[in-house]
Design a protein around this motif. Structure first.
Motif, PDB file in Angstrom:
ATOM      1  N   ILE A  57       0.858  -1.132   0.023  1.00 27.34           N
ATOM      2  CA  ILE A  57      -0.029   0.205  -0.080  1.00 27.34           C
ATOM      3  C   ILE A  57       0.960   1.202  -0.054  1.00 27.34           C
ATOM      4  CG2 ILE A  57      -1.757   1.437   1.277  1.00 27.34           C
ATOM      5  CD1 ILE A  57      -2.664  -1.426   2.501  1.00 27.34           C
ATOM      6  N   ASP A  58       1.021   1.698  -1.150  1.00 27.35           N
ATOM      7  CA  ASP A  58       1.934   2.971  -1.459  1.00 27.35           C
ATOM      8  C   ASP A  58       1.255   4.021  -2.379  1.00 27.35           C
ATOM      9  OD1 ASP A  58       1.852   1.500  -3.847  1.00 27.35           O
ATOM     10  OD2 ASP A  58       4.321   1.432  -3.967  1.00 27.35           O
ATOM     11  N   TYR A  59       0.003   3.829  -2.341  1.00 27.33           N
ATOM     12  CA  TYR A  59      -1.052   4.664  -3.138  1.00 27.33           C
ATOM     13  C   TYR A  59      -2.066   5.274  -2.091  1.00 27.33           C
ATOM     14  CZ  TYR A  59      -3.425   0.167  -2.548  1.00 27.33           C
ATOM     15  OH  TYR A  59      -3.914  -0.955  -1.835  1.00 27.33           O
ATOM     16  N   ASN A  60      -2.702   6.579  -2.739  1.00 24.13           N
ATOM     17  CA  ASN A  60      -3.550   7.221  -1.869  1.00 24.13           C
ATOM     18  C   ASN A  60      -5.061   7.147  -2.769  1.00 24.13           C
ATOM     19  OD1 ASN A  60      -3.633   8.951  -4.053  1.00 24.13           O
ATOM     20  ND2 ASN A  60      -3.166  10.702  -2.983  1.00 24.13           N
ATOM     21  N   ASN A  61      -5.217   6.430  -3.700  1.00 26.80           N
ATOM     22  CA  ASN A  61      -6.439   6.046  -4.294  1.00 26.80           C
ATOM     23  C   ASN A  61      -6.409   4.678  -4.980  1.00 26.80           C
ATOM     24  OD1 ASN A  61      -8.401   5.918  -6.797  1.00 26.80           O
ATOM     25  ND2 ASN A  61      -9.135   7.716  -5.624  1.00 26.80           N
TER      26      ASN A  61
END
Length: 113
Positions: A72-76
């Motif tokens: 999880i290295d994303y914001n969407n």
């Protein structure tokens, strides 16, 4: 348990012979097993609703969840799926799931009033 992730879409269930990590697309399991650094063979069950699966022991399941958390290295989520070549074809499907669950949320909130 259903999991939609950077590596793909999975269902994990407990059975007598271990935890079945199941996918509808073989490539999803290949990517997940590489991220987890496990060499379990991918089994093909042609008549099953989830055609591809690996069977893991209980001690391996935390490794799967750690790899998922580390990814999880994303914001969407949907934007990340659209930009990930190996997952981009799922963008429309995930959008449909999002929409159905959004409408469920709205319906559920109306029921609470």
């Amino acid at each position: 348990m259903w999991i939609a992730s950077k590596f793909g879409f999975f269902s994990i269930v407990a059975k007598k012979d271990g935890f079945h990590v199941r996918a509808r697309v073989r490539q999803d399991l290949e990517q997940l097993m590489a991220a987890v650094n496990l060499a379990e063979p991918i089994q093909v069950w042609p008549e099953a609703d989830y055609r591809y699966r690996v069977i893991l022991i209980a001690q391996e399941i935390p490794l799967v969840f750690q790899a998922l958390a580390d990814s999880i290295d994303y914001n969407n989520f949907k934007d990340m799926i659209a930009e990930t070549p190996a997952q981009g074809d799922k963008y429309g499907v995930y959008g449909q799931i999002w929409n159905i669950m959004y409408h469920f949320q709205e319906w559920n909130e109306q029921e609470e009033v």
